[in-house]
Design a protein around this motif. Structure first.
Motif, PDB file in Angstrom:
ATOM      1  N   GLU A 107       0.842  -1.205   0.000  1.00 35.14           N
ATOM      2  CA  GLU A 107       0.000   0.000   0.000  1.00 35.14           C
ATOM      3  C   GLU A 107       0.873   1.249   0.000  1.00 35.14           C
ATOM      4  O   GLU A 107       0.610   2.209  -0.737  1.00 35.14           O
ATOM      5  CB  GLU A 107      -0.834   0.000   1.285  1.00 35.14           C
ATOM      6  CG  GLU A 107      -2.320   0.093   1.085  1.00 35.14           C
ATOM      7  CD  GLU A 107      -3.018  -0.102   2.415  1.00 35.14           C
ATOM      8  OE1 GLU A 107      -2.844   0.722   3.325  1.00 35.14           O
ATOM      9  OE2 GLU A 107      -3.737  -1.121   2.552  1.00 35.14           O
ATOM     10  N   ALA A 108       1.922   1.211   0.812  1.00 33.39           N
ATOM     11  CA  ALA A 108       2.822   2.367   0.899  1.00 33.39           C
ATOM     12  C   ALA A 108       3.522   2.594  -0.435  1.00 33.39           C
ATOM     13  O   ALA A 108       3.682   3.735  -0.883  1.00 33.39           O
ATOM     14  CB  ALA A 108       3.844   2.147   2.003  1.00 33.39           C
ATOM     15  N   ILE A 109       3.911   1.518  -1.100  1.00 32.77           N
ATOM     16  CA  ILE A 109       4.572   1.660  -2.404  1.00 32.77           C
ATOM     17  C   ILE A 109       3.615   2.299  -3.403  1.00 32.77           C
ATOM     18  O   ILE A 109       3.984   3.213  -4.142  1.00 32.77           O
ATOM     19  CB  ILE A 109       5.064   0.294  -2.908  1.00 32.77           C
ATOM     20  CG1 ILE A 109       6.268  -0.116  -2.079  1.00 32.77           C
ATOM     21  CG2 ILE A 109       5.420   0.346  -4.394  1.00 32.77           C
ATOM     22  CD1 ILE A 109       6.920  -1.381  -2.468  1.00 32.77           C
ATOM     23  N   ARG A 169      15.271  -6.075   2.706  1.00 35.23           N
ATOM     24  CA  ARG A 169      14.852  -7.481   2.499  1.00 35.23           C
ATOM     25  C   ARG A 169      13.442  -7.743   2.982  1.00 35.23           C
ATOM     26  O   ARG A 169      13.032  -8.883   3.142  1.00 35.23           O
ATOM     27  CB  ARG A 169      15.795  -8.467   3.213  1.00 35.23           C
ATOM     28  CG  ARG A 169      17.222  -8.355   2.850  1.00 35.23           C
ATOM     29  CD  ARG A 169      17.594  -9.290   1.739  1.00 35.23           C
ATOM     30  NE  ARG A 169      18.455  -8.564   0.820  1.00 35.23           N
ATOM     31  CZ  ARG A 169      18.510  -8.748  -0.470  1.00 35.23           C
ATOM     32  NH1 ARG A 169      17.757  -9.628  -1.031  1.00 35.23           N
ATOM     33  NH2 ARG A 169      19.304  -8.062  -1.235  1.00 35.23           N
ATOM     34  N   PHE A 170      12.703  -6.692   3.343  1.00 39.75           N
ATOM     35  CA  PHE A 170      11.334  -6.891   3.792  1.00 39.75           C
ATOM     36  C   PHE A 170      10.532  -5.630   3.469  1.00 39.75           C
ATOM     37  O   PHE A 170      10.984  -4.518   3.758  1.00 39.75           O
ATOM     38  CB  PHE A 170      11.301  -7.162   5.307  1.00 39.75           C
ATOM     39  CG  PHE A 170       9.926  -7.476   5.823  1.00 39.75           C
ATOM     40  CD1 PHE A 170       9.225  -8.576   5.338  1.00 39.75           C
ATOM     41  CD2 PHE A 170       9.329  -6.668   6.778  1.00 39.75           C
ATOM     42  CE1 PHE A 170       7.948  -8.860   5.787  1.00 39.75           C
ATOM     43  CE2 PHE A 170       8.047  -6.954   7.240  1.00 39.75           C
ATOM     44  CZ  PHE A 170       7.361  -8.054   6.747  1.00 39.75           C
ATOM     45  N   VAL A 171       9.374  -5.817   2.850  1.00 44.16           N
ATOM     46  CA  VAL A 171       8.594  -4.656   2.428  1.00 44.16           C
ATOM     47  C   VAL A 171       7.476  -4.396   3.426  1.00 44.16           C
ATOM     48  O   VAL A 171       6.461  -5.085   3.432  1.00 44.16           O
ATOM     49  CB  VAL A 171       8.016  -4.880   1.011  1.00 44.16           C
ATOM     50  CG1 VAL A 171       7.167  -3.698   0.581  1.00 44.16           C
ATOM     51  CG2 VAL A 171       9.148  -5.095   0.013  1.00 44.16           C
ATOM     52  N   ASN A 172       7.699  -3.463   4.322  1.00 40.61           N
ATOM     53  CA  ASN A 172       6.603  -2.983   5.165  1.00 40.61           C
ATOM     54  C   ASN A 172       6.571  -1.464   5.079  1.00 40.61           C
ATOM     55  O   ASN A 172       7.450  -0.853   4.464  1.00 40.61           O
ATOM     56  CB  ASN A 172       6.738  -3.482   6.609  1.00 40.61           C
ATOM     57  CG  ASN A 172       7.990  -2.964   7.272  1.00 40.61           C
ATOM     58  OD1 ASN A 172       8.654  -2.073   6.738  1.00 40.61           O
ATOM     59  ND2 ASN A 172       8.333  -3.503   8.422  1.00 40.61           N
ATOM     60  N   GLN A 173       5.542  -0.886   5.698  1.00 37.74           N
ATOM     61  CA  GLN A 173       5.330   0.553   5.542  1.00 37.74           C
ATOM     62  C   GLN A 173       6.547   1.373   5.965  1.00 37.74           C
ATOM     63  O   GLN A 173       7.001   2.268   5.244  1.00 37.74           O
ATOM     64  CB  GLN A 173       4.139   0.928   6.411  1.00 37.74           C
ATOM     65  CG  GLN A 173       3.336   2.038   5.845  1.00 37.74           C
ATOM     66  CD  GLN A 173       2.165   2.368   6.737  1.00 37.74           C
ATOM     67  OE1 GLN A 173       2.260   2.314   7.968  1.00 37.74           O
ATOM     68  NE2 GLN A 173       1.058   2.718   6.142  1.00 37.74           N
ATOM     69  N   GLU A 174       7.109   0.986   7.110  1.00 38.91           N
ATOM     70  CA  GLU A 174       8.229   1.757   7.663  1.00 38.91           C
ATOM     71  C   GLU A 174       9.416   1.760   6.701  1.00 38.91           C
ATOM     72  O   GLU A 174       9.985   2.817   6.401  1.00 38.91           O
ATOM     73  CB  GLU A 174       8.605   1.094   8.979  1.00 38.91           C
ATOM     74  CG  GLU A 174       9.360   1.991   9.908  1.00 38.91           C
ATOM     75  CD  GLU A 174       9.899   1.174  11.073  1.00 38.91           C
ATOM     76  OE1 GLU A 174       9.312   0.109  11.392  1.00 38.91           O
ATOM     77  OE2 GLU A 174      10.927   1.601  11.623  1.00 38.91           O
ATOM     78  N   ASN A 175       9.752   0.564   6.200  1.00 37.10           N
ATOM     79  CA  ASN A 175      10.908   0.474   5.298  1.00 37.10           C
ATOM     80  C   ASN A 175      10.677   1.243   4.006  1.00 37.10           C
ATOM     81  O   ASN A 175      11.591   1.900   3.498  1.00 37.10           O
ATOM     82  CB  ASN A 175      11.209  -0.992   4.969  1.00 37.10           C
ATOM     83  CG  ASN A 175      11.681  -1.741   6.196  1.00 37.10           C
ATOM     84  OD1 ASN A 175      12.047  -1.113   7.195  1.00 37.10           O
ATOM     85  ND2 ASN A 175      11.659  -3.062   6.154  1.00 37.10           N
ATOM     86  N   VAL A 176       9.454   1.167   3.496  1.00 37.59           N
ATOM     87  CA  VAL A 176       9.167   1.878   2.240  1.00 37.59           C
ATOM     88  C   VAL A 176       9.370   3.373   2.436  1.00 37.59           C
ATOM     89  O   VAL A 176      10.039   4.034   1.632  1.00 37.59           O
ATOM     90  CB  VAL A 176       7.730   1.584   1.757  1.00 37.59           C
ATOM     91  CG1 VAL A 176       7.355   2.472   0.581  1.00 37.59           C
ATOM     92  CG2 VAL A 176       7.591   0.123   1.362  1.00 37.59           C
TER      93      VAL A 176
END
Ligand SMILES: Nc1ncnc2c1ncn2[C@@H]1O[C@H](COP(=O)(O)OP(=O)(O)OP(=O)(O)O)[C@@H](O)[C@H]1O
Length: 333
Positions: free
Chosen positions: A198-200, A223-230
């Motif tokens: 969603e963030a992407i 290595r992990f796609v979550n909101q914070e990392n994006v």
């Protein structure tokens, strides 16, 4: 589609995913159904007219032309296609020499197929070069067709526009971007949570190239796609933070909204970053329609002033004050 079935290889990180997953058939292009179906008909029947493909970046214009040319010309692609983009010299001399020479070249093609000249980013061609193209387009129309891709069709001179069929592309919807992201995520075995995707989609704003690049950057970095990392990778103001500002304005908590803004400003985000995110949040915010339109209007005006060079903290505070006033007036009415 051959490319999308390629799974992650040991050197898979060397290839940008935008290239690795560039659709090579017209049918694999996501979104813009009307435009794509017109191109499908051309791919099937041949006899391609001169084309202008116009629309925002990263929506598949270049991809469509390349795929169409491949489908039309198959093994003759190498001989029968001349591709020129903004990185090539495309001044008047190139039109007079290179393009004309290519148009005069003899290539044996099946009936109803023509040589194709692809002019990417055609809106950056000088008007002199475009003028020189006019006659060439007509004189060699029995053997050569032109496909021009551009972001703004109005930058193509009128006489060329009148010689071409215009195919318009628009920004891709969130659903369309998601469907393509899922293909890539599965092929590359990217670990993700739905909020990450969603963030992407939020950061991409209808641009598929941006979405794939942000996905790859987040995956390579964390290595992990979550909101914070994006949001760490894309480094845009966090939408939740901006949403909170809007919420505070709507609740009449002007001071809280301002301190939220100050926090963002102190983090180093430029007024353009902040106002772009603010506009997108307002556009999707669940509020009364007339209030939303007024908010969008005021935000648009402030954006214009920022683009004119008045990009100060005060400008943004002034906007929050205006939004609060709009809300007060609407409440009183
Ligand atoms: N509609 C689409 N369907 C699938 N992939 C797409 C689509 N649009 C863009 N992409 C992906 O984004 C990349 C860039 O797309 P493309 O070069 O076609 O954009 P463009 O519209 O020509 O943009 P620009 O105006 O910046 O040249 C492609 O390699 C492809 O991976």
């Amino acid at each position: 589609m051959a490319s999308s079935s390629t799974s992650s290889s040991s050197n898979g990180y060397d290839i940008p995913w935008v290239e690795k997953y560039r659709p090579n058939k017209v049918t694999d292009i996501v979104g813009n159904e009307d435009a794509v179906s017109r191109l499908q008909v051309i791919a099937r029947d041949g006899n391609m007219p001169n084309l202008i493909l116009s629309g925002p970046p990263g929506t598949g214009k270049t991809t469509s032309i390349l795929a169409l040319a491949h489908e039309l010309l198959g093994p003759n692609y190498k001989d029968a296609v001349l591709e020129l983009n903004a990185s090539d010299d495309r001044g008047i001399d190139v039109v007079r020499n290179k393009i004309k020479m290519f148009a005069q070249k003899k290539v044996t093609l099946p009936p109803s197929k023509h040589k194709v000249v692809i002019l990417d980013e055609a809106d950056s061609m000088t008007s002199g070069a475009q003028q020189a193209l006019r006659r060439t387009m007509e004189i060699y129309s029995n053997s050569t067709r032109f496909a021009l891709a551009c972001n703004t069709s109005s930058k193509i001179i009128e006489p060329i526009q009148s010689r071409c069929a215009l195919v318009r592309f628009s920004r891709l919807s969130d659903q369309e971007i998601l469907s393509r992201l899922m293909v890539v995520v599965e092929a590359e075995k990217v670990p993700y949570v739905p909020e990450g995707l969603e963030a992407i989609i939020f950061t991409a704003d209808g641009d598929m190239r941006q979405a794939l690049n942000n996905l790859q950057a987040t995956f390579s970095g964390f290595r992990f796609v979550n909101q914070e990392n994006v949001f760490k990778v894309c480094d845009q103001p966090h939408p939740l933070h901006v949403k909170n500002m809007v919420h505070n304005v709507l609740q009449g908590k002007f001071d809280d909204a301002c301190s939220g803004l100050k926090q963002l400003y102190d983090l180093g985000y430029s007024p353009t970053d902040i106002i772009t995110t603010l506009f997108r949040i307002i556009k999707n915010y669940d509020m009364a329609e007339y209030l939303k339109l007024e908010f969008m209007k005021e935000t648009g005006f402030a954006h214009m002033r920022i683009c004119d060079g008045v990009g100060s903290y005060l400008q943004l505070c002034g906007l929050l004050a205006k939004l609060s006033l709009v809300r007060e007036t609407a409440k009183a009415a």
